[in-house]
Write a protein that holds these residues in place. Structure first.
Motif, PDB file in Angstrom:
ATOM      1  N   MET A   1      10.387 -36.418   2.122  1.00 26.49           N
ATOM      2  CA  MET A   1      10.695 -37.534   1.633  1.00 26.49           C
ATOM      3  C   MET A   1      10.246 -38.843   2.326  1.00 26.49           C
ATOM      4  O   MET A   1      10.262 -39.069   3.547  1.00 26.49           O
ATOM      5  CB  MET A   1      12.435 -37.607   1.671  1.00 26.49           C
ATOM      6  N   ASN A   2       9.495 -39.674   1.717  1.00 24.33           N
ATOM      7  CA  ASN A   2       8.849 -40.829   2.170  1.00 24.33           C
ATOM      8  C   ASN A   2       9.737 -41.878   1.877  1.00 24.33           C
ATOM      9  O   ASN A   2      10.953 -41.968   1.492  1.00 24.33           O
ATOM     10  CB  ASN A   2       7.603 -40.918   1.660  1.00 24.33           C
TER      11      ASN A   2
ATOM     12  N   GLU B   1      10.842 -42.968  -1.547  1.00 23.10           N
ATOM     13  CA  GLU B   1      11.967 -42.523  -2.226  1.00 23.10           C
ATOM     14  C   GLU B   1      13.123 -42.708  -1.812  1.00 23.10           C
ATOM     15  O   GLU B   1      14.274 -42.735  -2.682  1.00 23.10           O
ATOM     16  CB  GLU B   1      11.436 -40.919  -2.120  1.00 23.10           C
ATOM     17  N   VAL B   2      13.277 -43.147  -0.263  1.00 28.85           N
ATOM     18  CA  VAL B   2      14.612 -43.525   0.252  1.00 28.85           C
ATOM     19  C   VAL B   2      14.926 -44.892  -0.199  1.00 28.85           C
ATOM     20  O   VAL B   2      16.272 -45.055  -0.973  1.00 28.85           O
ATOM     21  CB  VAL B   2      14.551 -43.708   1.781  1.00 28.85           C
TER      22      VAL B   2
END
Length: 66
Positions: A1-2, A5-6
């Motif tokens: 998760m990059n 995406e957060v």
């Protein structure tokens, strides 16, 4: 998760909380302040969803070149 995406996840949560909280604030406390929170929440949700759309379209359709 990059990181993007957060950001999308947090933007969705913040926008939803502002929208729902604004609705409750509008009903029970102050109409104008609640309407402002609903507007800000809607804007956050729309911007976040547009960013998510562009990001996931790029993920699906790019040629694998980094």
């Amino acid at each position: 998760m990059n990181l993007l995406e957060v950001f999308i996840i947090l933007g969705s949560i913040v926008g939803s909380v502002l929208f729902a909280g604004g609705m409750l604030w509008m009903i029970f406390i102050n109409w104008m302040m609640g309407f402002t929170a609903v507007g800000i929440g809607s804007a956050v949700i729309v911007i976040t969803m547009l960013i998510a759309l562009v990001y996931y379209m790029w993920e699906v359709y790019h040629d694998g070149k980094e």
